[in-house]
Design an enzyme around this catalytic site. Sequence first.
Site, short mmCIF file in Angstrom:
data_model
loop_
_atom_site.label_atom_id
_atom_site.label_comp_id
_atom_site.label_asym_id
_atom_site.label_seq_id
_atom_site.Cartn_x
_atom_site.Cartn_y
_atom_site.Cartn_z
N SER A 168 -25.23 31.82 77.34
CA SER A 168 -24.28 31.01 78.11
C SER A 168 -25.04 29.96 78.92
O SER A 168 -25.72 29.11 78.34
CB SER A 168 -23.44 31.93 79.00
OG SER A 168 -22.31 31.26 79.47
N GLU A 265 -14.72 31.00 70.27
CA GLU A 265 -15.20 30.56 71.59
C GLU A 265 -14.96 29.07 71.82
O GLU A 265 -15.15 28.24 70.92
CB GLU A 265 -16.69 30.84 71.74
CG GLU A 265 -17.03 32.30 71.91
CD GLU A 265 -18.45 32.49 72.42
OE1 GLU A 265 -18.71 32.06 73.56
OE2 GLU A 265 -19.28 33.04 71.69
N HIS A 295 -17.39 35.95 73.91
CA HIS A 295 -18.52 35.30 74.56
C HIS A 295 -19.59 36.34 74.92
O HIS A 295 -19.32 37.32 75.62
CB HIS A 295 -18.02 34.59 75.81
CG HIS A 295 -19.05 33.81 76.54
ND1 HIS A 295 -19.60 32.64 76.04
CD2 HIS A 295 -19.64 34.01 77.76
CE1 HIS A 295 -20.46 32.15 76.91
NE2 HIS A 295 -20.52 32.97 77.96
#
Length: 348
Positions: A168, A265, A295
Amino acid sequence: MVSHLTVAAEPRFMPGASLQSRLLGLGLRHTVRPVIGAWARLPFEISPPNLVDTVARLLPLHEGTRWRTVHLTDCSAEWLRAKGVDESTDTGAMVYFHGGAFMTCGLNTHRRLVSRISFSAKRPVLNVGYRQMPLEPILTSIRDGVDAFAWLIDQGYRSDQITIAGDSAGGYLAFSVARAVMDQGWGRPAGIVAISPLLDFDDTRKRAHPNAHTCQTFPLHAITRLSKVARQHDTRRGVDGQRTCPVDMPLADMPPTLIHIGSREVLMADAELMANRLTSAGVPCELQVWDRQVHVFQAAASFVPEARAAIEEIGTFVRHLAQHPYQVAAPAGSVRKPSRNTAEAVPV
């Protein structure tokens, strides 16, 4: 599989979604996603306390994991080894940057994931607790990442033995730190592993993407709010305009890259764009699209079988880098010993 973006390298589609992964997605859609969406619609700025990292201290670890605290110049890290992994500089090492939107999570939340990656890759890992917003802007997070890379070199590892990984927001740092250390003349890292990476703060492509409203973790407007918050912090610290998103960096000399992304996503747009630009620049890049996975599903390896398979893919990629190093000719004398004055590497 039909890609949403025309890419120079065909994405590798990883089919199948177990009952466990579907239950995880359903749970996130009805818990985490609404909370993040509510934060993004608040009429005022608020940064939640990082309670999740404190609570994560209670989570059990992968069997046999060992770690010790490392004090970097301005932040803490931990030198972690999974069962059976030694510290030999012959095999190389990894540095890992946790996700959390540059505002939350930390060493505790990601210790289990890092341990599993260490076990699969057969590498010790420096897990970095970099400084975050609201106390510091993203450029400070990058500076801490560069300092972590320098620490590994101080331990005897060469740049081309170090793989940089992150999930991320940590994926953003993985590319940014790689760019910074190469610009410093420290040499090219062995590779980059980016898990569900946030790579572009401009939400234009995300809005036009088929995944704009299918993500089970993040509503699109939360990404927009995060971009606004990041710009505000840059402005307050006098560094507005000095930060370049990874998708807009010079990429031709980047190391081989593995990108993992879930097929629904919202960050699929970032993953596809980066894969396209890396491959067009001549850099080996494998984009793995995991069917209906959420995610950073890799963090749920104790519950989701696809998470364990994905971590094995990461381990295979890292070990392959050592067996088949990527060679690009560098100018004579271009590699120099790192200075611990990391301010030279990041324009803050």
